[in-house]
Design an enzyme around this catalytic site. Sequence first.
Site, PDB file in Angstrom:
ATOM      1  N   GLU A   1      -5.559   9.297   9.894  1.00 19.38           N
ATOM      2  CA  GLU A   1      -4.250   8.786  10.297  1.00 19.38           C
ATOM      3  C   GLU A   1      -3.867   9.222  11.699  1.00 19.38           C
ATOM      4  O   GLU A   1      -4.207  10.310  12.139  1.00 19.38           O
ATOM      5  CB  GLU A   1      -3.164   9.300   9.329  1.00 19.38           C
ATOM      6  CG  GLU A   1      -3.504   9.265   7.871  1.00 19.38           C
ATOM      7  CD  GLU A   1      -3.783   7.868   7.336  1.00 19.38           C
ATOM      8  OE1 GLU A   1      -3.399   6.883   8.006  1.00 19.38           O
ATOM      9  OE2 GLU A   1      -4.421   7.760   6.269  1.00 19.38           O
TER      10      GLU A   1
ATOM     11  N   GLU B   1       0.869  -1.187   0.000  1.00 16.53           N
ATOM     12  CA  GLU B   1       0.000   0.000   0.000  1.00 16.53           C
ATOM     13  C   GLU B   1       0.898   1.226   0.000  1.00 16.53           C
ATOM     14  O   GLU B   1       1.640   1.467   0.952  1.00 16.53           O
ATOM     15  CB  GLU B   1      -0.914   0.007   1.235  1.00 16.53           C
ATOM     16  CG  GLU B   1      -1.954  -1.111   1.196  1.00 16.53           C
ATOM     17  CD  GLU B   1      -2.936  -1.063   2.363  1.00 16.53           C
ATOM     18  OE1 GLU B   1      -3.878  -1.866   2.378  1.00 16.53           O
ATOM     19  OE2 GLU B   1      -2.755  -0.208   3.256  1.00 16.53           O
TER      20      GLU B   1
END
Lengths: 429, 429, 292, 292
Positions: free
Chosen positions: D54, D43
Amino acid sequence: PKFGEYGGQYVPEALMPAIEELADAYGRYVLENEDGFMDEFRERLADFGGRPTPLQYAEQLSARYDTDVYLKREDLLHGGAHKLNNALGQVLLAKYMGKERIIAETGAGQHGTATAMAAAHLDMPCEIYMGETDIARQRPNVFRMRINGAEVNPVTVGRGTLKEAISETMRDWATTVENTHYVIGSIVGPHPFPKMVRDFQAVISEEAREQAIEKTGGLPDSVVACAGGGSNTMGAFAEFVSDDGAERSSAKNPSGDEPRGRVDLVAVEAGGSSLTVDEEKGVAPNSATLSTGDEGVLHGARTKLLQDSDGQIMESHSVSAGLDYAGVGPELAHLVDEGRVTPVNVDDDAALEAFHRLSQDEGVIPALETAHAFGYLEENHDELGDTVVVNVSGRGDKDLETVIEETSKRDLDIAPDMSILNRVGGGGI
Amino acid sequence: PKFGEYGGQYVPEALMPAIEELADAYGRYVLENEDGFMDEFRERLADFGGRPTPLQYAEQLSARYDTDVYLKREDLLHGGAHKLNNALGQVLLAKYMGKERIIAETGAGQHGTATAMAAAHLDMPCEIYMGETDIARQRPNVFRMRINGAEVNPVTVGRGTLKEAISETMRDWATTVENTHYVIGSIVGPHPFPKMVRDFQAVISEEAREQAIEKTGGLPDSVVACAGGGSNTMGAFAEFVSDDGAERSSAKNPSGDEPRGRVDLVAVEAGGSSLTVDEEKGVAPNSATLSTGDEGVLHGARTKLLQDSDGQIMESHSVSAGLDYAGVGPELAHLVDEGRVTPVNVDDDAALEAFHRLSQDEGVIPALETAHAFGYLEENHDELGDTVVVNVSGRGDKDLETVIEETSKRDLDIAPDMSILNRVGGGGI
Amino acid sequence: MGLERAFADEPAFVPYLAAGDPNYEDSLAYVEALAEGGADVIELGLPFSEPIAEGKTIQDAIVRSLESGMTPDRFFEFVEDLDVDVPLVCMTYYNLIYQYGDSESRSDSGTASGDTASQEGPRPFVEKAAEVGIEGFVVPDLPAEEAGPLREACDEFGLDLVFIVAPTTRGDRLERMMEQVSGYVYVQARLGVTGARDDVDDATEASLARLSDWDVPKAVGFGIKTGEHAEEIVAAGADGVIVGSALVDIVAEGHEDGDSTEAVADRLESLARELKQGAVRGAQERPQPERT
Amino acid sequence: MGLERAFADEPAFVPYLAAGDPNYEDSLAYVEALAEGGADVIELGLPFSEPIAEGKTIQDAIVRSLESGMTPDRFFEFVEDLDVDVPLVCMTYYNLIYQYGDSESRSDSGTASGDTASQEGPRPFVEKAAEVGIEGFVVPDLPAEEAGPLREACDEFGLDLVFIVAPTTRGDRLERMMEQVSGYVYVQARLGVTGARDDVDDATEASLARLSDWDVPKAVGFGIKTGEHAEEIVAAGADGVIVGSALVDIVAEGHEDGDSTEAVADRLESLARELKQGAVRGAQERPQPERT
């Protein structure tokens, strides 16, 4: 959950259940008044918040512009700005939903202080995320939040301002959705926030519309409000949106019929120092999202944004911290596309001048955000009809230091001489 | 023009004609509502000032004390304190009298800002006298006055605080009586000021009495207000003074008859750091004039004073600048002698603690002046009956810096940790 | 009631100084210099902490005097220590007069007259003043309406009570004052507070005209600073001139510059002489003196 | 639609790095090291200025990458420059995907695919991604409800669209996601944002159980940092493990300490190997593998 193509729910999967739960609660408590939620909300807004706020005839401005100017005095709301309408509504809703903890983001600190007040009032633990840059430059509001018992969590990522604080609060929420409600501060974010915040703020225009009819016998020709994220804007517009007839209707209605006609809605954005962006640096020296932004996805919603050609969000700028945001409420974006709301902008200089004018002529010190609306009035009153309502979204006490500093950089005839402060002793503001 | 032995007109001859002219105008416009003066005053108080202010049920305090506590929210008035009631009344009266210029004294700056706002609103030139010491320590209020277009004249004589500013304003007035009105900021000074200021402030208790009856079905058992000069105090008491029956009457009146009975009136003075005076230095480390002062003549009236054995006025002290005055309104002195008003006092420590408590428990940040009333409530709620109205005379935004500094000197369990402000960047408040 | 005698033969020169400015000893010398210079009455200021009727010049004098330790009791000593042969008037604010008899803590001070007296009002102060030789009072914050008790005490001890007539004083107020005034009337030449200025106000003549039927001498004050001013004022019909700030300025300058007591006293005496002579010249210019 | 193949033979190790962290060249080496270490899918993060999903570790990586000049076009170059033989997934936020075709000012950039395209939505981005060899997307702020246009474009160009299933995802939402997902499903092991932690959450098994009837591989992420963690996760029934923060930490530390590219790459390869081996061990411990 959309306004035309705008709105939606662009959030991490972990938040989706919370947002769905909130949408359900919004439907039941806010829209259906389940358990008398809206009744309690309105009662607390009155007793704790100080509603209704007046619609004041502005004598000096009316004479100056040969136009009847009315001020919707949200600056008189508890906390000093319209922000409490929303914060109180959401904290109360969180209580109805059984949540045990409140979080919120804040930029200039107005939403944070409103949320901290509402949380203290309703006995809910409260944590506010605030960028460290903002903490340093908005200390009085940090004091107020702490004094109301809220935790203030500094956000150290990036520039340490509003958009980082929003991201950080979303991250907290993603971890704590089960017992926590995130009080978003404007008509932004994923559905149901834009609609819900609008509904909580709509009390502004509900009152203003009634008061205008009572005082003038008819509808105003125009409603003018500043626009950053847009909560005071939609609050001031909401009940007038359907007054969309072909003709203005300041013609009075002595018969007592329900007034009809068109009320023009003008959203005044921060033109900052210039409308020209610096693509290289990713900086827009303004916050004129409605006027100059284009469509994109930010903080959970599709809306108009200030972004570079890649889609990275730009740094926005305004002398007014509260308008300094690269996004805008999706409903406003939609109403602008529909032609129902006219987006305009006023630059820093004109806003400062308007700040001084309102302070001196009417004895009302407006927030710098609010001053933008009066800057537009100064320059364009001829186009606004015979009766204009301007939303005084907040008071300017919080902006004194900024105003003095920014005024000293400019040559504004209207600005008072502040040298007394140099002649006499020291000490911070 | 007297309250028992108190009051009177002890002023320089040059001012006597102005005072007589004022007394005449007071009689006609205020008492007789000539030319609809009082109607216009009340209308402006509503539209410009934001009246009525709410009478809010304080849920957390009521639970804490097992007493129904109601807050009269003068902090929501335009400008952030009850001061506007009086300033607006006097500036409007000056206009009715054909005066062309407004002067006023100010200590902490609250009365000055209220007067500057009222003068801007009514388009009257305005000059404020303020001691240079006060200018240095109350800069935000100096900013506000200047921004509202008022001149601020520094007073450099003596300690440069409130009493010097009063003397200086009287001197200006002695020179300019013919075109100038002096807006005294409290229920002090020569007749008709004490009565007139009380009448302008009485709107507080007019509303509170009605609101209490509406919300509780009867009269409160007690009304508690802080007392410096005493204008918020008499404002909060005025309409209750005649509720002087033998028995308390919080027993509700479901029949709808006009409630009757006794309402206790408690004036809470600043106990400062101690009630013991230092005769040598001419310093009273408190402002507990009603509790500890004795009769004398100051600033135009006979009243209770803090003075040394020679009759020289002492320096008073309080953590709250607005209570820091060596005199008190003659009407309050009289009502205390009559036994109708109970003078009590609360020291700096208890006031600070109460400041934090109200902020955290109710989401209302009170002025430090106001906090004294809540300090008394904390310690003596048992004696106040079942229903207590506390006058929230002003908001505490102006006191943040003082509170943080004074809190840091003490060990108050309730005070929030303010270290975030040290951890993150610089910048003044 | 003897202050009128000072106006009997020729226009009176009535100087003011704050007792104890800038300190006790120098102040004695300065007051004595005024007497040497021809003062007919001397107004001695007993400083009050809140002198609402004074301009900056006299305010500053009051601060200096207070800082040098002046108190009512010390003031009375001062009067006793003064070696002058001129009638003395005490100029002070009402609270000091009123409190003198009201204190229970006076026992340790030099004089004992007020001891433990309480609620006696102005009487103890007046009694003490009479005892040390004060002949009258000027109390700037005591209008005729509130002057009853003081007038009574003055009557009891044979002292005069001087009132100030302002340019704005009219009608009933004049009547009330006329009933109570004795010694002389202090005619305020213009609106405002005390302080030397460069011109003589036209209002003076109007004021004097309004008082033409009063049977006390009319002394004009506020703003007189030179012999010529004094001359004009007296020529306009005044029975005397009151001069404060111009003299206090000399004290203040001498204090700031560190000049010797003698030098300052000389300057005071010299200005006093100029003012007195001016007043005398003014009287000679009057077509028809109208003094009673 | 080929990402499923990476899970076919044995449990897959799916590492994440932000492309361009801390700079273009080093980042190429680091991603290649992961492939060396046994990655089955990688990824690659294309950094967005507002990464709301995040944790701090990856946020910081995104800031480093942006500051080193990473852009969508540069990202595509990066993919082309990569010398790896592992399927690549682009992980980014929707606005970058959405804007790519919408810009009229892209003309001066390296690639021309999006030129003057307007209002085309995600299609130009997907087209370009396919062109450079990207095989799928993970878009943390794009729930199934809003994914229609991206899903369509992915179908057109033969790319997979991976969705994240949270511990709180239930009922209708699962259904909606199941209809759209392809390649693999990213199973979020716990509430919160990305970030390495020390324990493996019990919620993981429950999540896997809810997805038992899905016909795509289930890769579990959030909080995995050691081979043992990977082992436990796979033993609990996962078809693969996704590891981001633990790897990004190595990049960050190397960057801060000024370590050589080789040293950091070695560490990454070594941790990758540990994680891959852990996953493999975990598969062996499963009584009865249930992968489709």
